[in-house]
Design an enzyme around this catalytic site. Structure first.
Site, mmCIF file in Angstrom:
data_model
loop_
_atom_site.group_PDB
_atom_site.id
_atom_site.type_symbol
_atom_site.label_atom_id
_atom_site.label_comp_id
_atom_site.label_asym_id
_atom_site.label_seq_id
_atom_site.Cartn_x
_atom_site.Cartn_y
_atom_site.Cartn_z
ATOM 1 C CG HIS A 1 -2.000 -0.965 1.214
ATOM 2 N ND1 HIS A 1 -3.143 -0.800 1.968
ATOM 3 C CD2 HIS A 1 -2.170 -2.128 0.536
ATOM 4 C CE1 HIS A 1 -3.959 -1.808 1.754
ATOM 5 N NE2 HIS A 1 -3.385 -2.634 0.896
ATOM 6 C CD GLU B 1 -2.118 4.284 3.280
ATOM 7 O OE1 GLU B 1 -3.289 4.563 3.577
ATOM 8 O OE2 GLU B 1 -1.822 3.442 2.403
ATOM 9 C CB CYS C 1 -6.729 -0.364 4.981
ATOM 10 S SG CYS C 1 -5.007 -0.931 5.029
ATOM 11 C CB CYS D 1 -2.258 1.792 6.169
ATOM 12 S SG CYS D 1 -1.755 0.938 4.650
#
Length: 148
Positions: free
Chosen positions: A53, A55, A83, A86
């Protein structure tokens, strides 16, 4: 305003993800002086990695830049609400400020589904939502319309 400057940089990374066929999410991390020390964009398809992801990439890069896993004094700016994975990484990295653009009604963990930052963890970042929200949401909407 710094939030808009940083979100503009995150949006540029999200557009790169879009062009690469990834869900268009981009993230930057700035230090206390406002310098970008971490950048990331979604690369799940490219890396065949569920943890790739935006992040997570930005946190790894920022930790390497500072030579420390604690990102105290930093700000994470991301185009989409983090999410659970993260949000957990943000807590573990001790990032004190999170800025995001669009809400994530399916897995958003800063208030949309759950707010992990208000649970009984030892770290509670300040969250600023809706920064350049229409730009962030439009990019996601365009991506998913093109996929259908």
């Amino acid at each position: 305003m710094e939030n808009e400057r940083d979100m503009t940089a995150a949006l540029a990374l999200a557009r790169e993800a879009f062009t690469a066929g990834e869900v268009p999410v981009g993230c930057v991390i700035t230090d206390a002086a406002g310098r970008i020390i971490g950048r990331g964009r979604n690369r799940r398809e490219e890396k065949i990695d569920a943890t790739a992801h935006a992040e997570m990439e930005a946190i790894r890069e920022a930790c390497a830049a500072l030579g420390n896993w604690r990102l105290e004094g930093c700000t994470l700016t991301v185009t989409l609400e983090p999410c659970p994975m993260c949000a957990g990484a943000i807590i573990n990295a001790r990032i004190p400020i999170v800025v995001y653009g669009a809400k994530e009604p399916v897995s958003g963990s800063c208030g949309s589904v759950i707010d992990l930052f208000f649970e009984r963890y030892g770290h509670h970042p300040k969250v600023y939502s809706g920064v350049m929200e229409s730009d962030c949401a439009a990019l996601l909407r365009d991506f998913f319309q093109n996929k259908r």
